[in-house]
Design an enzyme around this catalytic site. Structure first.
Site, PDB file in Angstrom:
ATOM      1  N   ILE A  80       1.851   5.192  -4.760  1.00  0.00           N
ATOM      2  CA  ILE A  80       2.392   4.939  -3.423  1.00  0.00           C
ATOM      3  C   ILE A  80       3.599   4.003  -3.535  1.00  0.00           C
ATOM      4  O   ILE A  80       4.602   4.172  -2.845  1.00  0.00           O
ATOM      5  CB  ILE A  80       1.292   4.352  -2.507  1.00  0.00           C
ATOM      6  CG1 ILE A  80       0.261   5.442  -2.189  1.00  0.00           C
ATOM      7  CG2 ILE A  80       1.888   3.780  -1.229  1.00  0.00           C
ATOM      8  CD1 ILE A  80      -0.929   5.002  -1.362  1.00  0.00           C
ATOM      9  N   ILE A 100      -4.326  10.365  -1.183  1.00  0.00           N
ATOM     10  CA  ILE A 100      -3.198  10.890  -1.979  1.00  0.00           C
ATOM     11  C   ILE A 100      -3.662  10.913  -3.427  1.00  0.00           C
ATOM     12  O   ILE A 100      -4.335   9.974  -3.872  1.00  0.00           O
ATOM     13  CB  ILE A 100      -1.959   9.961  -1.855  1.00  0.00           C
ATOM     14  CG1 ILE A 100      -1.539   9.803  -0.383  1.00  0.00           C
ATOM     15  CG2 ILE A 100      -0.791  10.496  -2.677  1.00  0.00           C
ATOM     16  CD1 ILE A 100      -0.376   8.841  -0.164  1.00  0.00           C
ATOM     17  N   GLY A 138       2.876  -2.969  -7.801  1.00  0.00           N
ATOM     18  CA  GLY A 138       1.857  -1.914  -7.889  1.00  0.00           C
ATOM     19  C   GLY A 138       2.363  -0.563  -8.341  1.00  0.00           C
ATOM     20  O   GLY A 138       1.734   0.453  -8.067  1.00  0.00           O
ATOM     21  N   THR A 182      -3.557   9.926  -6.693  1.00  0.00           N
ATOM     22  CA  THR A 182      -2.946   8.916  -7.558  1.00  0.00           C
ATOM     23  C   THR A 182      -3.982   8.493  -8.598  1.00  0.00           C
ATOM     24  O   THR A 182      -5.146   8.885  -8.521  1.00  0.00           O
ATOM     25  CB  THR A 182      -2.542   7.663  -6.749  1.00  0.00           C
ATOM     26  OG1 THR A 182      -3.735   7.078  -6.214  1.00  0.00           O
ATOM     27  CG2 THR A 182      -1.569   7.980  -5.628  1.00  0.00           C
ATOM     28  N   LEU A 183      -3.531   7.637  -9.505  1.00  0.00           N
ATOM     29  CA  LEU A 183      -4.426   7.105 -10.539  1.00  0.00           C
ATOM     30  C   LEU A 183      -5.621   6.385  -9.899  1.00  0.00           C
ATOM     31  O   LEU A 183      -6.777   6.611 -10.270  1.00  0.00           O
ATOM     32  CB  LEU A 183      -3.617   6.112 -11.377  1.00  0.00           C
ATOM     33  CG  LEU A 183      -3.985   5.904 -12.829  1.00  0.00           C
ATOM     34  CD1 LEU A 183      -3.894   7.225 -13.584  1.00  0.00           C
ATOM     35  CD2 LEU A 183      -3.017   4.889 -13.450  1.00  0.00           C
ATOM     36  N   ASP A 191       0.061  -9.479 -13.993  1.00  0.00           N
ATOM     37  CA  ASP A 191      -1.357  -9.204 -13.750  1.00  0.00           C
ATOM     38  C   ASP A 191      -1.764 -10.148 -12.622  1.00  0.00           C
ATOM     39  O   ASP A 191      -1.825 -11.367 -12.820  1.00  0.00           O
ATOM     40  CB  ASP A 191      -2.159  -9.479 -15.036  1.00  0.00           C
ATOM     41  CG  ASP A 191      -3.665  -9.292 -14.821  1.00  0.00           C
ATOM     42  OD1 ASP A 191      -4.094  -9.214 -13.652  1.00  0.00           O
ATOM     43  OD2 ASP A 191      -4.389  -9.253 -15.826  1.00  0.00           O
ATOM     44  N   VAL A 192      -2.033  -9.579 -11.441  1.00  0.00           N
ATOM     45  CA  VAL A 192      -2.265 -10.427 -10.259  1.00  0.00           C
ATOM     46  C   VAL A 192      -3.576 -11.210 -10.311  1.00  0.00           C
ATOM     47  O   VAL A 192      -3.834 -12.026  -9.432  1.00  0.00           O
ATOM     48  CB  VAL A 192      -2.185  -9.622  -8.936  1.00  0.00           C
ATOM     49  CG1 VAL A 192      -0.777  -9.121  -8.682  1.00  0.00           C
ATOM     50  CG2 VAL A 192      -3.203  -8.489  -8.910  1.00  0.00           C
ATOM     51  N   LYS A 228     -11.226  -3.328   1.538  1.00  0.00           N
ATOM     52  CA  LYS A 228     -10.151  -2.960   2.482  1.00  0.00           C
ATOM     53  C   LYS A 228     -10.383  -3.619   3.850  1.00  0.00           C
ATOM     54  O   LYS A 228      -9.418  -3.966   4.541  1.00  0.00           O
ATOM     55  CB  LYS A 228     -10.042  -1.439   2.620  1.00  0.00           C
ATOM     56  CG  LYS A 228      -9.529  -0.724   1.369  1.00  0.00           C
ATOM     57  CD  LYS A 228      -8.200  -1.249   0.865  1.00  0.00           C
ATOM     58  CE  LYS A 228      -7.572  -0.359  -0.189  1.00  0.00           C
ATOM     59  NZ  LYS A 228      -6.416  -0.990  -0.856  1.00  0.00           N
ATOM     60  N   TYR A 252     -16.783   5.371  -1.726  1.00  0.00           N
ATOM     61  CA  TYR A 252     -15.693   4.381  -1.681  1.00  0.00           C
ATOM     62  C   TYR A 252     -16.284   2.972  -1.793  1.00  0.00           C
ATOM     63  O   TYR A 252     -15.645   2.043  -2.278  1.00  0.00           O
ATOM     64  CB  TYR A 252     -14.875   4.563  -0.394  1.00  0.00           C
ATOM     65  CG  TYR A 252     -13.500   3.951  -0.435  1.00  0.00           C
ATOM     66  CD1 TYR A 252     -12.569   4.331  -1.397  1.00  0.00           C
ATOM     67  CD2 TYR A 252     -13.108   2.986   0.492  1.00  0.00           C
ATOM     68  CE1 TYR A 252     -11.293   3.769  -1.439  1.00  0.00           C
ATOM     69  CE2 TYR A 252     -11.841   2.430   0.464  1.00  0.00           C
ATOM     70  CZ  TYR A 252     -10.943   2.831  -0.502  1.00  0.00           C
ATOM     71  OH  TYR A 252      -9.691   2.262  -0.536  1.00  0.00           O
TER      72      TYR A 252
HETATM   73  P1  NAD Z   1      -1.930   3.591  -8.219  1.00  0.00           P
HETATM   74  O1  NAD Z   1      -2.985   3.662  -9.252  1.00  0.00           O
HETATM   75  O2  NAD Z   1      -0.668   4.291  -8.481  1.00  0.00           O
HETATM   76  O3  NAD Z   1      -1.615   2.073  -7.813  1.00  0.00           O
HETATM   77  C1  NAD Z   1      -2.549   1.050  -7.910  1.00  0.00           C
HETATM   78  C2  NAD Z   1      -1.810  -0.066  -8.605  1.00  0.00           C
HETATM   79  O4  NAD Z   1      -2.619  -1.246  -8.699  1.00  0.00           O
HETATM   80  C3  NAD Z   1      -1.418   0.334 -10.045  1.00  0.00           C
HETATM   81  O5  NAD Z   1      -0.031   0.177 -10.213  1.00  0.00           O
HETATM   82  C4  NAD Z   1      -2.177  -0.674 -10.889  1.00  0.00           C
HETATM   83  O6  NAD Z   1      -1.507  -1.011 -12.081  1.00  0.00           O
HETATM   84  C5  NAD Z   1      -2.235  -1.858  -9.906  1.00  0.00           C
HETATM   85  N1  NAD Z   1      -3.157  -2.886 -10.373  1.00  0.00           N
HETATM   86  C6  NAD Z   1      -4.485  -2.761 -10.646  1.00  0.00           C
HETATM   87  N2  NAD Z   1      -4.950  -3.928 -11.143  1.00  0.00           N
HETATM   88  C7  NAD Z   1      -3.895  -4.796 -11.183  1.00  0.00           C
HETATM   89  C8  NAD Z   1      -3.729  -6.141 -11.621  1.00  0.00           C
HETATM   90  N3  NAD Z   1      -4.752  -6.858 -12.115  1.00  0.00           N
HETATM   91  N4  NAD Z   1      -2.486  -6.688 -11.521  1.00  0.00           N
HETATM   92  C9  NAD Z   1      -1.454  -5.995 -11.019  1.00  0.00           C
HETATM   93  N5  NAD Z   1      -1.555  -4.719 -10.588  1.00  0.00           N
HETATM   94  C10 NAD Z   1      -2.761  -4.136 -10.683  1.00  0.00           C
HETATM   95  O7  NAD Z   1      -2.642   4.169  -6.902  1.00  0.00           O
HETATM   96  P2  NAD Z   1      -2.164   4.117  -5.370  1.00  0.00           P
HETATM   97  O8  NAD Z   1      -3.019   5.106  -4.707  1.00  0.00           O
HETATM   98  O9  NAD Z   1      -0.708   4.207  -5.289  1.00  0.00           O
HETATM   99  O10 NAD Z   1      -2.683   2.681  -4.890  1.00  0.00           O
HETATM  100  C11 NAD Z   1      -1.855   1.726  -4.266  1.00  0.00           C
HETATM  101  C12 NAD Z   1      -2.568   1.120  -3.072  1.00  0.00           C
HETATM  102  O11 NAD Z   1      -2.731   2.105  -2.072  1.00  0.00           O
HETATM  103  C13 NAD Z   1      -3.983   0.600  -3.393  1.00  0.00           C
HETATM  104  O12 NAD Z   1      -4.224  -0.586  -2.670  1.00  0.00           O
HETATM  105  C14 NAD Z   1      -4.854   1.719  -2.841  1.00  0.00           C
HETATM  106  O13 NAD Z   1      -6.158   1.274  -2.523  1.00  0.00           O
HETATM  107  C15 NAD Z   1      -4.053   2.091  -1.619  1.00  0.00           C
HETATM  108  N6  NAD Z   1      -4.394   3.379  -1.015  1.00  0.00           N
HETATM  109  C16 NAD Z   1      -4.453   4.512  -1.759  1.00  0.00           C
HETATM  110  C17 NAD Z   1      -4.784   5.711  -1.172  1.00  0.00           C
HETATM  111  C18 NAD Z   1      -4.889   6.972  -1.979  1.00  0.00           C
HETATM  112  O14 NAD Z   1      -5.550   7.920  -1.541  1.00  0.00           O
HETATM  113  N7  NAD Z   1      -4.239   7.076  -3.113  1.00  0.00           N
HETATM  114  C19 NAD Z   1      -5.055   5.776   0.206  1.00  0.00           C
HETATM  115  C20 NAD Z   1      -4.972   4.606   0.953  1.00  0.00           C
HETATM  116  C21 NAD Z   1      -4.645   3.410   0.338  1.00  0.00           C
END
Ligand code: NAD
Length: 261
Positions: A20, A191, A13, A193-194, A64-65, A162, A155
């Protein structure tokens, strides 16, 4: 000696330096783990490779998961390279932007399936695929958000995803307990992030979070990385199936303080 010395971790990820997954990778590196990284697709390669290089990681694999063959291919490569692994981190989520604004009841069937597939089923699929490679004493982690248990406007379908992810954490914890592998989820506060940028009104929510949380500070990817060290190391040897909040205490609040003394 680092807390993860002698352990091998695969982190799924990583998209960029705000991810994260990057906070986790840096924290694991600091604690002496050998790290492998996986990213979603070709388009992210030029961002991910230099980051991996900067922490001395040369196992950087596209996956790609949503594709079983991609997962199988990474497992085969990890087996060849590392033999066994100790830590598996799933830091992946996705829903269409249109599903992350407006009323939840507008969620399309297709959008619902997509969010569940990428954000939930992929965790189950990765856990199953890596099951034979997991060393006893190992740990599996995923990233969740409190929109699973309480409403976060916009959300929407990700909240439902989730909730399913957290339930999957408990079921996987039961399965993996037999081989002494623990499965936990980190529930992080917002946080930038993208992925977060896709949620309608995120900026407003981000600001409100800081005001309402008992610690009055937004959290960082470093905070998540530090929690991930605890949940992946022997320090948490008897903790499994849990949702561990890293959210400045936000989740305990029922009513905002609003300056009430
Ligand atoms: P991020 O965009 O940096 O990471 C999300 C990742 O998911 C990316 O690397 C993306 O390429 C990957 N992804 C999406 N589709 C995919 C696929 N088909 N195959 C493989 N990878 C795939 O953002 P993040 O915030 O770091 O998100 C990481 C996790 O943390 C997510 O589950 C998100 O829901 C969770 N999260 C984020 C926050 C926040 O506020 N940013 C808070 C709590 C939880």
């Amino acid at each position: 000696m680092g807390l993860l010395e002698g352990k091998t971790a695969l982190i799924f990820g990583l998209a960029n330096k705000n991810s994260i997954a990057w906070g986790v990778a840096q924290a694991f590196k600091r604690e002496g783990a050998t790290i492998g990284i996986s990213y979603a697709g070709e388009i992210l390669k030029r961002r991910v490779e230099p980051l991996a290089e900067s922490i001395g990681c040369d196992f950087v694999e596209e996956c790609d998961v949503s594709k079983d063959e991609d997962i199988e291919s990474v497992v085969a490569k990890a087996k060849k390279r590392f033999g066994k692994i100790d830590i598996l981190v799933h830091s992946i989520g996705f829903a269409n932007r249109d599903e992350l604004r407006g009323p939840f009841y507008n969620t399309s069937r297709e959008g619902f399936h997509l969010a569940m597939d990428i954000s939930v089923y992929s965790f189950v699929a990765l856990a199953r695929a890596f099951q034979p490679l997991m060393n006893p004493g190992g740990a599996i982690l995923t990233m969740t958000y409190a929109g699973s248990v309480k409403v976060t406007p916009n959300y929407n379908v990700m909240g439902i995803a989730k909730a399913a992810l957290e339930a999957s954490t408990r079921y996987l914890a039961y399965d993996f307990g037999k081989q002494n592998v623990r499965v936990n989820a980190i529930s992080a506060g917002p946080i930038r992030t993208l992925a977060a940028a896709g949620v309608g009104g995120f900026k407003t929510m981000y600001k409100a979070f800081e005001e309402m949380a008992p610690l009055h500070e937004n959290i960082t990817t470093e905070d998540v990385g530090n929690a991930a060290i605890f949940l992946s190391s022997d320090l948490s040897a008897r903790t499994t199936g849990e949702v561990f909040y890293v959210d400045s205490g936000y989740n305990i609040m029922g009513v905002p303080g609003m300056g009430i003394e």
